[in-house]
Design an enzyme around this catalytic site. Structure first.
Site, short mmCIF file in Angstrom:
data_model
loop_
_atom_site.label_atom_id
_atom_site.label_comp_id
_atom_site.label_asym_id
_atom_site.label_seq_id
_atom_site.Cartn_x
_atom_site.Cartn_y
_atom_site.Cartn_z
N HIS A 125 -6.92 -5.61 2.02
CA HIS A 125 -5.82 -5.08 2.79
C HIS A 125 -5.47 -6.07 3.87
CE1 HIS A 125 -6.80 -0.54 2.08
NE2 HIS A 125 -7.95 -1.21 1.99
N HIS B 206 -10.31 -5.39 -3.42
CA HIS B 206 -9.02 -5.53 -2.83
C HIS B 206 -9.01 -6.00 -1.54
CE1 HIS B 206 -9.96 -1.35 -2.68
NE2 HIS B 206 -9.23 -1.35 -1.73
N VAL C 256 -10.90 2.95 -3.90
CA VAL C 256 -10.38 2.45 -5.18
C VAL C 256 -11.41 1.22 -5.54
CG1 VAL C 256 -8.83 1.29 -6.55
CG2 VAL C 256 -8.28 2.89 -4.67
N ASP D 287 0.98 -1.13 -0.08
CA ASP D 287 0.07 -0.18 -0.15
C ASP D 287 0.82 1.27 -0.06
OD1 ASP D 287 -3.32 0.50 1.10
OD2 ASP D 287 -1.80 2.32 1.27
N ASN E 115 -12.83 -3.17 1.98
CA ASN E 115 -13.98 -2.07 2.03
C ASN E 115 -14.67 -1.95 0.87
OD1 ASN E 115 -13.02 -1.30 4.53
ND2 ASN E 115 -11.43 -0.16 3.15
P1 5GP Z 1 -9.83 1.47 -0.03
O1 5GP Z 1 -10.04 2.59 1.15
O2 5GP Z 1 -10.48 1.39 -1.13
O3 5GP Z 1 -10.09 0.31 0.74
O4 5GP Z 1 -8.24 1.55 0.16
C1 5GP Z 1 -7.48 2.03 -0.95
C2 5GP Z 1 -6.17 1.98 -0.66
O5 5GP Z 1 -5.38 2.07 -1.80
C3 5GP Z 1 -5.48 2.79 0.43
O6 5GP Z 1 -5.11 2.25 1.45
C4 5GP Z 1 -4.60 3.74 -0.30
O7 5GP Z 1 -3.41 4.19 0.50
C5 5GP Z 1 -4.04 2.72 -1.67
N1 5GP Z 1 -3.93 3.31 -2.93
C6 5GP Z 1 -4.38 4.19 -3.27
N2 5GP Z 1 -3.32 4.65 -4.52
C7 5GP Z 1 -2.55 3.75 -4.70
C8 5GP Z 1 -1.55 3.72 -5.43
O8 5GP Z 1 -1.14 4.41 -6.42
N3 5GP Z 1 -0.61 2.82 -5.26
C9 5GP Z 1 -0.63 1.81 -4.21
N4 5GP Z 1 0.34 0.98 -3.66
N5 5GP Z 1 -1.55 2.04 -3.19
C10 5GP Z 1 -2.55 2.97 -3.25
#
Ligand code: 5GP
Length: 121
Positions: free
Chosen positions: A107, A105, A101, A35, A92
């Protein structure tokens, strides 16, 4: 439920190689990478390569091979990144899940005490 996948989401760009990532594991149907904004010493994101918006989308529409690959990838990550003292796996979805995103995914967080599962309220 109708799922609409946005091919311009950031993880789709990572899968197409348009944005770099720090890969932890790549398999036939899955990719795991660090991340960009780690919230724990270990913060890995595991994604399927297929176009699935969320866990419920993936669990409903992915092939058996994709689902098996994803779960075996999860186990391999746990074997390699150091989760002996425990970990948390979070996914999420949509508005109330505060999904940023829109590509499914998982985490995988570890490396420190992670506190309660949810804030109250
Ligand atoms: P969500 O809130 O959708 O569950 O988590 C999205 C995750 O994607 C966040 O923890 C954020 O830090 C990570 N993230 C967003 N953009 C990028 C990126 O360009 N590269 C990587 N490796 N992680 C990302």
């Amino acid at each position: 439920m109708r799922f609409e996948y946005d091919p311009e989401n950031i993880f789709a760009k990572i899968l197409r190689g348009e944005i770099p990532n720090k890969t932890v594991l790549e398999t036939e149907h899955s990719l795991a990478f660090e991340d960009i904004s780690a919230q724990a010493p270990v913060h890995v994101l595991l994604i399927p390569k297929g176009a699935y918006v969320s866990y419920d989308h993936f669990a409903r529409d992915a092939s058996d091979a994709e689902i098996l690959d994803f779960n075996r990838a999860m186990a391999k990550i746990c074997e390699t990144v150091g989760v002996e003292d425990g970990f948390r796996a979070i996914t999420n979805a949509r508005r109330d899940g505060v999904q940023e995103v829109p590509h499914f995914h998982l985490h995988i967080l570890a490396g420190r005490p992670l506190g309660r599962m949810l804030e109250r309220g």
